[in-house]
Write a protein that holds these residues in place. Structure first.
Motif, PDB file in Angstrom:
ATOM      1  N   TYR A   1      -2.265  -5.155  -5.070  1.00 27.29           N
ATOM      2  CA  TYR A   1      -2.042  -5.105  -3.621  1.00 27.29           C
ATOM      3  C   TYR A   1      -0.605  -5.499  -3.281  1.00 27.29           C
ATOM      4  O   TYR A   1       0.075  -4.822  -2.495  1.00 27.29           O
ATOM      5  N   PHE A   2      -0.138  -6.593  -3.868  1.00 28.59           N
ATOM      6  CA  PHE A   2       1.216  -7.054  -3.573  1.00 28.59           C
ATOM      7  C   PHE A   2       2.277  -6.155  -4.200  1.00 28.59           C
ATOM      8  O   PHE A   2       3.327  -5.899  -3.594  1.00 28.59           O
ATOM      9  N   VAL A   3       2.027  -5.656  -5.411  1.00 25.90           N
ATOM     10  CA  VAL A   3       2.998  -4.773  -6.061  1.00 25.90           C
ATOM     11  C   VAL A   3       3.139  -3.464  -5.296  1.00 25.90           C
ATOM     12  O   VAL A   3       4.255  -2.982  -5.050  1.00 25.90           O
ATOM     13  N   LEU A   4       2.007  -2.875  -4.909  1.00 26.04           N
ATOM     14  CA  LEU A   4       2.064  -1.611  -4.164  1.00 26.04           C
ATOM     15  C   LEU A   4       2.614  -1.826  -2.759  1.00 26.04           C
ATOM     16  O   LEU A   4       3.262  -0.934  -2.203  1.00 26.04           O
TER      17      LEU A   4
ATOM     18  N   TYR B   1     -10.344   0.304  -7.357  1.00 26.24           N
ATOM     19  CA  TYR B   1      -9.571   1.268  -8.156  1.00 26.24           C
ATOM     20  C   TYR B   1      -9.279   2.524  -7.336  1.00 26.24           C
ATOM     21  O   TYR B   1      -8.138   3.015  -7.314  1.00 26.24           O
ATOM     22  N   ASN B   2     -10.277   3.036  -6.654  1.00 22.29           N
ATOM     23  CA  ASN B   2     -10.075   4.232  -5.832  1.00 22.29           C
ATOM     24  C   ASN B   2      -9.141   3.956  -4.656  1.00 22.29           C
ATOM     25  O   ASN B   2      -8.336   4.810  -4.269  1.00 22.29           O
ATOM     26  N   PHE B   3      -9.232   2.751  -4.088  1.00 27.52           N
ATOM     27  CA  PHE B   3      -8.349   2.376  -2.988  1.00 27.52           C
ATOM     28  C   PHE B   3      -6.893   2.366  -3.435  1.00 27.52           C
ATOM     29  O   PHE B   3      -6.013   2.944  -2.767  1.00 27.52           O
ATOM     30  N   PHE B   4      -6.627   1.717  -4.563  1.00 28.97           N
ATOM     31  CA  PHE B   4      -5.240   1.631  -5.043  1.00 28.97           C
ATOM     32  C   PHE B   4      -4.739   2.984  -5.547  1.00 28.97           C
ATOM     33  O   PHE B   4      -3.553   3.298  -5.412  1.00 28.97           O
ATOM     34  N   THR B   5      -5.641   3.772  -6.116  1.00 29.66           N
ATOM     35  CA  THR B   5      -5.245   5.114  -6.554  1.00 29.66           C
ATOM     36  C   THR B   5      -4.807   5.965  -5.366  1.00 29.66           C
ATOM     37  O   THR B   5      -3.825   6.710  -5.445  1.00 29.66           O
TER      38      THR B   5
END
Length: 285
Positions: free
Chosen positions: A100-103, A256-260
Protein backbone atom coordinates in the motif's frame (compact mmCIF):
# COMPACT_ATOMS: atom_id res chain seq x y z
CA UNK A 1 34.72 1.11 -10.88
CA UNK A 2 32.05 3.41 -12.30
CA UNK A 3 28.41 2.41 -12.05
CA UNK A 4 26.01 3.47 -14.78
CA UNK A 5 22.83 5.40 -14.02
CA UNK A 6 20.66 2.45 -15.05
CA UNK A 7 22.61 0.09 -12.79
CA UNK A 8 22.13 2.47 -9.86
CA UNK A 9 18.39 2.59 -10.57
CA UNK A 10 18.15 -1.21 -10.70
CA UNK A 11 20.00 -1.56 -7.37
CA UNK A 12 17.77 1.09 -5.76
CA UNK A 13 14.60 -0.65 -6.89
CA UNK A 14 15.77 -4.10 -5.81
CA UNK A 15 16.68 -2.70 -2.39
CA UNK A 16 13.24 -1.14 -1.94
CA UNK A 17 10.48 -2.84 0.04
CA UNK A 18 10.64 -5.58 2.66
CA UNK A 19 12.93 -8.58 2.30
CA UNK A 20 10.77 -11.74 2.60
CA UNK A 21 13.76 -13.91 3.56
CA UNK A 22 14.20 -11.83 6.72
CA UNK A 23 10.63 -10.78 7.48
CA UNK A 24 8.80 -14.13 7.12
CA UNK A 25 10.92 -16.02 9.74
CA UNK A 26 10.38 -13.11 12.15
CA UNK A 27 6.64 -13.23 11.49
CA UNK A 28 6.65 -16.99 12.10
CA UNK A 29 8.24 -16.44 15.52
CA UNK A 30 5.61 -13.78 16.24
CA UNK A 31 2.88 -16.18 15.11
CA UNK A 32 4.12 -18.92 17.44
CA UNK A 33 4.31 -16.44 20.33
CA UNK A 34 0.74 -15.27 19.66
CA UNK A 35 -0.41 -18.90 19.67
CA UNK A 36 1.42 -19.82 22.87
CA UNK A 37 1.09 -16.69 25.00
CA UNK A 38 -2.00 -14.88 23.71
CA UNK A 39 -4.30 -17.67 22.58
CA UNK A 40 -2.75 -20.07 25.11
CA UNK A 41 -3.06 -17.70 28.05
CA UNK A 42 -4.56 -19.52 31.08
CA UNK A 43 -7.12 -16.73 31.33
CA UNK A 44 -8.78 -18.11 28.18
CA UNK A 45 -9.57 -21.45 29.85
CA UNK A 46 -11.65 -22.77 32.71
CA UNK A 47 -9.97 -23.34 36.06
CA UNK A 48 -7.27 -20.82 35.10
CA UNK A 49 -5.97 -20.76 38.68
CA UNK A 50 -4.91 -24.40 38.30
CA UNK A 51 -2.92 -23.66 35.16
CA UNK A 52 -0.56 -21.11 36.65
CA UNK A 53 0.77 -18.20 34.58
CA UNK A 54 2.40 -17.90 31.18
CA UNK A 55 0.92 -20.37 28.71
CA UNK A 56 -1.28 -23.45 28.74
CA UNK A 57 1.37 -25.20 26.65
CA UNK A 58 3.86 -24.96 29.53
CA UNK A 59 1.44 -25.71 32.36
CA UNK A 60 1.37 -28.96 34.30
CA UNK A 61 -2.14 -29.74 33.07
CA UNK A 62 -2.48 -31.73 29.87
CA UNK A 63 -4.02 -29.77 26.99
CA UNK A 64 -6.74 -32.37 26.47
CA UNK A 65 -8.02 -31.84 30.02
CA UNK A 66 -8.59 -28.10 29.72
CA UNK A 67 -11.66 -26.42 28.32
CA UNK A 68 -11.71 -22.96 26.71
CA UNK A 69 -14.11 -20.33 27.96
CA UNK A 70 -13.31 -17.62 25.42
CA UNK A 71 -13.03 -17.39 21.65
CA UNK A 72 -9.23 -17.08 21.87
CA UNK A 73 -9.09 -20.32 23.82
CA UNK A 74 -11.25 -22.02 21.21
CA UNK A 75 -8.81 -20.98 18.48
CA UNK A 76 -5.91 -22.29 20.58
CA UNK A 77 -7.54 -25.71 20.61
CA UNK A 78 -7.21 -25.79 16.81
CA UNK A 79 -3.88 -27.56 17.20
CA UNK A 80 -0.38 -27.25 15.76
CA UNK A 81 -1.54 -25.93 12.36
CA UNK A 82 -2.98 -22.78 13.98
CA UNK A 83 0.38 -20.97 14.49
CA UNK A 84 1.19 -21.56 10.82
CA UNK A 85 -2.14 -20.07 9.77
CA UNK A 86 -1.62 -17.14 12.15
CA UNK A 87 1.76 -16.56 10.51
CA UNK A 88 0.06 -16.55 7.11
CA UNK A 89 -2.49 -14.01 8.31
CA UNK A 90 0.01 -11.54 9.76
CA UNK A 91 2.23 -12.03 6.67
CA UNK A 92 -0.69 -11.00 4.46
CA UNK A 93 -1.33 -7.98 6.68
CA UNK A 94 2.33 -6.86 6.83
CA UNK A 95 3.02 -7.20 3.11
CA UNK A 96 -0.32 -5.59 2.25
CA UNK A 97 0.65 -2.50 4.23
CA UNK A 98 4.05 -2.57 2.55
CA UNK A 99 2.47 -2.73 -0.93
CA UNK A 100 0.00 0.00 0.00
CA UNK A 101 2.73 2.46 0.95
CA UNK A 102 5.05 1.50 -1.92
CA UNK A 103 2.32 1.85 -4.54
CA UNK A 104 1.16 5.07 -2.90
CA UNK A 105 4.68 6.44 -3.25
CA UNK A 106 4.86 5.13 -6.83
CA UNK A 107 1.68 7.06 -7.68
CA UNK A 108 3.59 10.24 -6.83
CA UNK A 109 2.35 13.57 -5.53
CA UNK A 110 -0.90 15.15 -6.58
CA UNK A 111 -3.64 13.74 -8.77
CA UNK A 112 -2.25 11.31 -11.33
CA UNK A 113 -5.01 11.98 -13.87
CA UNK A 114 -4.30 15.72 -13.71
CA UNK A 115 -0.59 15.00 -14.21
CA UNK A 116 -1.32 12.97 -17.34
CA UNK A 117 -3.57 15.70 -18.74
CA UNK A 118 -1.00 18.40 -17.98
CA UNK A 119 1.90 16.53 -19.58
CA UNK A 120 -0.12 15.69 -22.68
CA UNK A 121 -1.14 19.35 -22.99
CA UNK A 122 2.50 20.46 -22.77
CA UNK A 123 3.52 17.84 -25.33
CA UNK A 124 0.89 19.15 -27.75
CA UNK A 125 2.56 22.54 -27.40
CA UNK A 126 6.06 21.01 -27.69
CA UNK A 127 6.99 22.40 -24.27
CA UNK A 128 9.40 19.63 -23.31
CA UNK A 129 11.26 21.48 -20.53
CA UNK A 130 8.00 22.37 -18.81
CA UNK A 131 6.85 18.75 -19.08
CA UNK A 132 10.11 17.58 -17.47
CA UNK A 133 9.51 20.02 -14.61
CA UNK A 134 6.07 18.49 -14.12
CA UNK A 135 7.71 15.06 -13.84
CA UNK A 136 10.12 16.38 -11.19
CA UNK A 137 7.15 17.64 -9.17
CA UNK A 138 5.22 14.39 -9.60
CA UNK A 139 8.00 12.22 -8.08
CA UNK A 140 6.39 8.88 -8.85
CA UNK A 141 6.97 5.89 -11.09
CA UNK A 142 4.90 7.44 -13.88
CA UNK A 143 6.90 10.66 -13.57
CA UNK A 144 10.19 8.73 -13.63
CA UNK A 145 9.32 6.90 -16.84
CA UNK A 146 7.93 10.00 -18.53
CA UNK A 147 10.97 12.06 -17.53
CA UNK A 148 13.29 9.45 -19.02
CA UNK A 149 11.25 9.49 -22.22
CA UNK A 150 11.22 13.29 -22.36
CA UNK A 151 14.96 13.52 -21.68
CA UNK A 152 15.58 11.14 -24.55
CA UNK A 153 13.07 13.10 -26.66
CA UNK A 154 15.03 16.30 -26.01
CA UNK A 155 18.38 14.70 -26.83
CA UNK A 156 17.11 13.08 -30.02
CA UNK A 157 15.55 16.30 -31.24
CA UNK A 158 19.06 17.81 -31.46
CA UNK A 159 20.67 14.67 -32.89
CA UNK A 160 21.64 15.01 -36.54
CA UNK A 161 23.26 11.60 -36.93
CA UNK A 162 20.04 9.59 -36.96
CA UNK A 163 17.09 9.69 -39.31
CA UNK A 164 13.54 10.05 -38.03
CA UNK A 165 12.79 6.32 -38.01
CA UNK A 166 15.94 5.57 -36.02
CA UNK A 167 15.07 8.31 -33.55
CA UNK A 168 11.60 6.85 -33.04
CA UNK A 169 13.11 3.44 -32.35
CA UNK A 170 15.58 4.93 -29.86
CA UNK A 171 12.81 6.89 -28.11
CA UNK A 172 10.58 3.83 -27.83
CA UNK A 173 13.50 1.78 -26.48
CA UNK A 174 14.29 4.40 -23.82
CA UNK A 175 10.67 4.42 -22.62
CA UNK A 176 10.51 0.62 -22.52
CA UNK A 177 13.75 0.41 -20.53
CA UNK A 178 12.52 3.03 -18.04
CA UNK A 179 9.25 1.12 -17.62
CA UNK A 180 11.16 -2.14 -17.12
CA UNK A 181 13.19 -0.52 -14.33
CA UNK A 182 10.05 0.61 -12.50
CA UNK A 183 8.05 -2.62 -12.73
CA UNK A 184 10.13 -4.72 -10.26
CA UNK A 185 9.46 -2.18 -7.50
CA UNK A 186 5.73 -2.19 -8.27
CA UNK A 187 5.40 -5.97 -8.44
CA UNK A 188 7.80 -6.92 -5.65
CA UNK A 189 6.23 -9.20 -2.97
CA UNK A 190 2.98 -9.50 -4.93
CA UNK A 191 3.82 -13.19 -5.38
CA UNK A 192 3.64 -13.63 -1.59
CA UNK A 193 0.01 -12.49 -1.50
CA UNK A 194 -0.80 -14.64 -4.53
CA UNK A 195 0.85 -17.71 -3.02
CA UNK A 196 -0.77 -17.33 0.39
CA UNK A 197 -4.15 -16.98 -1.30
CA UNK A 198 -3.75 -20.60 -2.38
CA UNK A 199 -1.45 -22.16 0.21
CA UNK A 200 -3.47 -20.95 3.22
CA UNK A 201 -6.44 -23.00 2.03
CA UNK A 202 -4.28 -26.10 1.53
CA UNK A 203 -2.66 -25.82 4.96
CA UNK A 204 -6.10 -25.30 6.48
CA UNK A 205 -7.26 -28.42 4.68
CA UNK A 206 -4.38 -30.30 6.27
CA UNK A 207 -5.50 -29.08 9.70
CA UNK A 208 -9.07 -30.06 8.85
CA UNK A 209 -8.00 -33.58 7.88
CA UNK A 210 -5.95 -33.96 11.07
CA UNK A 211 -8.94 -32.86 13.15
CA UNK A 212 -11.26 -35.28 11.37
CA UNK A 213 -8.76 -38.12 11.84
CA UNK A 214 -8.82 -37.42 15.58
CA UNK A 215 -12.61 -37.30 15.54
CA UNK A 216 -13.01 -40.64 13.77
CA UNK A 217 -10.30 -42.19 15.93
CA UNK A 218 -12.31 -41.15 19.00
CA UNK A 219 -15.43 -42.54 17.37
CA UNK A 220 -13.84 -45.92 16.75
CA UNK A 221 -11.67 -46.33 19.83
CA UNK A 222 -14.60 -46.24 22.24
CA UNK A 223 -16.21 -49.37 20.88
CA UNK A 224 -19.95 -49.16 21.42
CA UNK A 225 -19.70 -45.95 23.45
CA UNK A 226 -17.64 -43.36 21.56
CA UNK A 227 -15.84 -40.64 23.50
CA UNK A 228 -18.13 -37.67 22.85
CA UNK A 229 -15.62 -35.16 24.25
CA UNK A 230 -12.77 -36.38 22.05
CA UNK A 231 -15.11 -36.57 19.06
CA UNK A 232 -16.25 -32.97 19.48
CA UNK A 233 -12.67 -31.81 20.06
CA UNK A 234 -11.54 -33.35 16.78
CA UNK A 235 -14.41 -31.82 14.84
CA UNK A 236 -13.83 -28.45 16.51
CA UNK A 237 -10.13 -28.55 15.58
CA UNK A 238 -11.04 -29.30 11.97
CA UNK A 239 -13.49 -26.41 11.75
CA UNK A 240 -11.13 -23.92 13.43
CA UNK A 241 -8.41 -24.66 10.87
CA UNK A 242 -10.92 -24.42 8.05
CA UNK A 243 -12.15 -21.03 9.23
CA UNK A 244 -8.65 -19.58 9.68
CA UNK A 245 -7.47 -20.86 6.31
CA UNK A 246 -10.50 -19.67 4.35
CA UNK A 247 -10.39 -16.26 6.05
CA UNK A 248 -6.67 -15.79 5.34
CA UNK A 249 -7.04 -16.98 1.75
CA UNK A 250 -10.01 -14.68 1.08
CA UNK A 251 -8.20 -11.62 2.46
CA UNK A 252 -5.02 -12.45 0.49
CA UNK A 253 -6.91 -12.87 -2.80
CA UNK A 254 -8.91 -9.67 -2.32
CA UNK A 255 -5.81 -7.62 -1.50
CA UNK A 256 -3.81 -9.20 -4.33
CA UNK A 257 -6.48 -8.23 -6.85
CA UNK A 258 -6.72 -4.74 -5.34
CA UNK A 259 -2.99 -4.08 -5.65
CA UNK A 260 -2.88 -5.67 -9.10
CA UNK A 261 -5.54 -3.24 -10.28
CA UNK A 262 -3.50 -0.32 -8.89
CA UNK A 263 -0.39 -1.54 -10.72
CA UNK A 264 -2.39 -1.95 -13.92
CA UNK A 265 -3.67 1.60 -13.47
CA UNK A 266 -0.12 2.97 -13.18
CA UNK A 267 0.99 0.94 -16.18
CA UNK A 268 -1.93 2.26 -18.21
CA UNK A 269 -0.97 5.86 -17.36
CA UNK A 270 2.61 5.16 -18.43
CA UNK A 271 1.43 3.69 -21.74
CA UNK A 272 -0.94 6.62 -22.27
CA UNK A 273 1.75 9.28 -21.89
CA UNK A 274 4.33 7.19 -23.77
CA UNK A 275 2.03 7.14 -26.77
CA UNK A 276 1.63 10.92 -26.50
CA UNK A 277 5.43 11.37 -26.37
CA UNK A 278 5.91 9.32 -29.52
CA UNK A 279 3.11 11.15 -31.34
CA UNK A 280 4.51 14.52 -30.29
CA UNK A 281 8.01 13.58 -31.44
CA UNK A 282 6.70 12.39 -34.80
CA UNK A 283 4.80 15.65 -35.24
CA UNK A 284 7.48 18.16 -34.25
CA UNK A 285 10.64 16.36 -35.47
Amino acid sequence: MNVSKNDEQVVARKAGGLNPAVIIPILFIIGVCIYLFVLGSPGNFKDADKLGSGSVAFSSVEGKDIHPESFLGIIYKGGVIVPILITFMITVIVFSFERYFVLGKAAGKGNLDNFVVQVRSLLNQNKIDEAIEECDRQQGSVGNVVKEGLTTYKALSHDTTLNKEQKMVALNKAIEEATTLEMPMLEKNMMILSTLGTVATLIALLGTVIGMIKAFFALGSGGGTPDAAALSTGISEALINTALGIGTSAIAIILYNFFTSKIDGLTYKIDEISMSIQQSFAEFN
